[in-house]
Design a protein around this motif. Structure first.
Motif, short mmCIF file in Angstrom:
data_model
loop_
_atom_site.label_atom_id
_atom_site.label_comp_id
_atom_site.label_asym_id
_atom_site.label_seq_id
_atom_site.Cartn_x
_atom_site.Cartn_y
_atom_site.Cartn_z
N PRO A 245 21.79 57.67 -2.25
CA PRO A 245 20.96 56.49 -1.97
C PRO A 245 21.81 55.22 -1.87
CG PRO A 245 20.09 57.75 -3.84
CD PRO A 245 21.46 58.29 -3.55
N ALA A 246 21.24 54.20 -1.26
CA ALA A 246 21.91 52.90 -1.16
C ALA A 246 22.13 52.32 -2.55
CB ALA A 246 21.08 51.95 -0.31
N GLY A 247 23.24 51.60 -2.72
CA GLY A 247 23.50 50.89 -3.97
C GLY A 247 24.49 51.55 -4.90
N GLY A 248 24.84 52.82 -4.67
CA GLY A 248 25.79 53.50 -5.54
C GLY A 248 27.23 53.26 -5.12
N GLY A 249 28.16 53.91 -5.83
CA GLY A 249 29.58 53.73 -5.56
C GLY A 249 30.00 54.21 -4.18
N ALA A 250 29.52 55.40 -3.78
CA ALA A 250 29.88 55.95 -2.46
C ALA A 250 29.33 55.06 -1.35
CB ALA A 250 29.35 57.38 -2.31
N ASP A 251 28.13 54.53 -1.56
CA ASP A 251 27.50 53.65 -0.57
C ASP A 251 28.29 52.34 -0.45
OD1 ASP A 251 25.06 52.92 1.10
OD2 ASP A 251 25.00 51.32 -0.39
N SER B 234 25.11 65.77 -28.09
CA SER B 234 24.77 65.94 -26.68
C SER B 234 25.52 64.90 -25.84
CB SER B 234 23.27 65.80 -26.47
OG SER B 234 22.84 64.52 -26.90
N TYR B 235 25.58 65.14 -24.56
CA TYR B 235 26.19 64.16 -23.64
C TYR B 235 25.38 64.14 -22.35
CZ TYR B 235 28.28 67.86 -20.74
OH TYR B 235 28.47 68.93 -19.90
N GLY B 236 25.35 62.98 -21.72
CA GLY B 236 24.62 62.83 -20.47
C GLY B 236 25.55 62.92 -19.27
N SER B 237 24.96 63.10 -18.10
CA SER B 237 25.76 63.09 -16.86
C SER B 237 24.91 62.58 -15.72
CB SER B 237 26.29 64.48 -16.52
OG SER B 237 25.30 65.24 -15.84
N ALA B 238 25.54 62.30 -14.60
CA ALA B 238 24.84 61.82 -13.40
C ALA B 238 24.12 62.96 -12.69
CB ALA B 238 25.83 61.16 -12.46
N ALA C 199 22.83 55.87 -13.06
CA ALA C 199 22.08 54.70 -13.57
C ALA C 199 21.12 55.06 -14.71
CB ALA C 199 21.34 54.01 -12.43
N PRO C 200 20.25 56.07 -14.55
CA PRO C 200 19.36 56.39 -15.68
C PRO C 200 20.10 56.93 -16.90
CG PRO C 200 19.06 57.97 -13.88
CD PRO C 200 19.91 56.86 -13.36
N ALA C 201 21.20 57.65 -16.67
CA ALA C 201 22.01 58.16 -17.79
C ALA C 201 22.62 57.00 -18.56
CB ALA C 201 23.10 59.09 -17.27
N LEU C 202 23.14 56.01 -17.84
CA LEU C 202 23.74 54.84 -18.48
C LEU C 202 22.69 54.03 -19.26
CD1 LEU C 202 26.14 53.79 -15.62
CD2 LEU C 202 26.86 54.14 -18.00
N MET D 1 28.98 59.91 -22.58
CA MET D 1 29.00 60.51 -21.25
C MET D 1 30.32 60.14 -20.57
SD MET D 1 26.44 58.06 -18.93
CE MET D 1 26.84 58.83 -17.35
N MET D 2 30.60 60.80 -19.48
CA MET D 2 31.70 60.41 -18.60
C MET D 2 31.10 59.58 -17.47
SD MET D 2 34.94 61.59 -19.09
CE MET D 2 35.82 62.90 -19.97
N VAL D 3 31.76 58.49 -17.12
CA VAL D 3 31.27 57.65 -16.04
C VAL D 3 32.45 57.05 -15.31
CG1 VAL D 3 31.11 55.46 -17.32
CG2 VAL D 3 29.47 55.93 -15.48
N ASP D 4 32.24 56.69 -14.05
CA ASP D 4 33.30 55.98 -13.31
C ASP D 4 33.10 54.48 -13.50
OD1 ASP D 4 31.78 55.02 -10.55
OD2 ASP D 4 31.03 56.92 -11.33
N MET D 5 34.17 53.73 -13.31
CA MET D 5 34.14 52.28 -13.53
C MET D 5 33.14 51.59 -12.60
SD MET D 5 35.48 50.05 -15.51
CE MET D 5 35.40 48.28 -15.66
N ALA D 6 33.04 52.08 -11.37
CA ALA D 6 32.13 51.47 -10.41
C ALA D 6 30.69 51.49 -10.92
CB ALA D 6 32.21 52.19 -9.07
N ALA D 7 30.28 52.62 -11.51
CA ALA D 7 28.91 52.74 -12.01
C ALA D 7 28.74 52.06 -13.37
CB ALA D 7 28.53 54.21 -12.12
N GLY D 8 29.76 52.14 -14.22
CA GLY D 8 29.62 51.68 -15.60
C GLY D 8 30.12 50.29 -15.91
#
Length: 338
Positions: free
Chosen positions: A53-59, A169-173, A203-206, A217-224
């Motif tokens: 979707p629009a708004g993420g790191g790849a976008d 527990s841990y979350g993921s995208a 986004a919901p995991a964060l 969780m593991m996250v990339d800098m762009a998202a987190g």
């Protein structure tokens, strides 16, 4: 009789000379037309599919690069978001598109590496149906903790997780995402047992991490980045070969003595199979040049992307190495999305 043969031969000889002369005159024109055809790409707008979707790191990566690319080539570059199927929907559409360079795809690890191991049946084959053009950027993974974790640092977290197998527990995208598999890699390397809670995107995991519903969780800098900068979550370690410029005080796993925990979302540009060599070369050159533009490069770094712009061969070689590494992990852990 003899004279008529002589007249016929002379006439035939004249015709042959005329044909040869015409052919020689036409040759430069044909070669010129061929060269002009090769140079003509791109002569119309390029459709660039993003499988998220629009708004993420790849976008963000695609839109930032495409604006500069459009300026360079003098043609529109139209971004089209087509999420679904763990990127398979967009990948299948590009795989079926004409191999002319006018339909391209932002492809990540899921598209080019993970999906073939995670799914028994896939609507496309990344090796046979898609052509790697260039690796555009890396999104290194970071182990982050929220208020639900009292771990002082990554070493403390690993020790606590080892002492309570299956209790943390841990979350993921999402299942099969680079974020999920980065944590599975950490589990394998350290021998800890944690329970995976997949979300529909980072986004919901964060949000749940910051809210205390999940501890890590593991996250990339762009998202987190927003959550990290505001102090809502804490970075514990970086799954990269070197520290990140945005987090100079956060050590790598290697520095902490945890070897072999390197993971990043790798986003490259790919086209359909049988993409002509000259078209692929033009695309690679222009996209790499766009990434190298100082303003574009700075914008990407600030967002949390490590800009690359590799050669097509270097990208293809990297994908082969990633296949070897991740397919073994996925199969050993029996992770499946079927």
């Amino acid at each position: 009789m003899g004279s008529s043969i002589t007249r016929f031969d002379a006439h035939q000889s004249f015709n042959m000379k005329s044909l040869i002369s015409a052919a020689l005159l036409a040759l430069p024109l044909a070669l010129g037309a061929s060269a002009a055809s090769a140079q003509a790409y791109p002569s119309k707008s390029i459709r660039w599919l993003v499988p998220y979707p629009a708004g993420g790191g790849a976008d963000f990566l695609a839109r930032t690069i495409s604006q500069q690319l459009s300026t360079q080539i003098g043609q529109p570059v139209v971004i089209e978001n087509k999420p679904g199927g763990n990127t398979a929907i967009a990948a299948s559409e590009v795989a079926r598109a004409p191999a002319d360079g006018y339909t391209v795809l932002s492809a990540d690890n899921g598209t080019m590496v993970f999906n073939t191991a995670l799914y028994g049946k896939l609507s496309y084959n990344p090796d046979k149906d898609l052509t790697p053009v260039t690796l555009m950027g890396r999104f290194p993974m970071i182990l982050v903790a929220g208020p639900a974790s009292d771990a002082k640092d990554a070493k403390d977290f690993i020790a606590k997780a080892k002492a309570q197998p299956g209790k943390i527990s841990y979350g993921s995208a999402g299942a099969g995402s680079p974020h999920h598999l980065a944590m599975e890699l950490l589990k394998t390397r350290t021998g800890v047992h944690m329970v995976h809670i997949p979300y529909r995107g980072a986004a919901p995991a964060l949000a749940d991490l910051a809210g205390g519903q999940i501890p890590v969780m593991m996250v990339d800098m762009a998202a987190g980045a927003g959550f990290i900068k505001s102090g809502k979550i804490r970075p514990l370690a970086v799954a990269n070969d070197k520290r990140l410029p945005q987090l100079p005080d956060v050590p790598t796993f290697d520095e902490l003595g945890v070897k072999g925990v390197e993971s990043a979302a790798l986003v490259g540009l790919v086209g359909p199979a049988a993409l002509p060599a000259d078209v692929k070369a033009t695309l690679q050159k222009q996209v790499a040049a766009a990434i190298e533009q100082p303003a574009v490069k700075q914008k990407l770094i600030e967002f949390g992307v490590e800009p690359v712009g590799s050669s097509s061969q270097a990208y293809a070689d990297l994908l082969k190495a990633e296949n070897t590494r991740w397919h073994k992990l996925i199969k050993d852990l029996k992770i499946t999305l079927d």
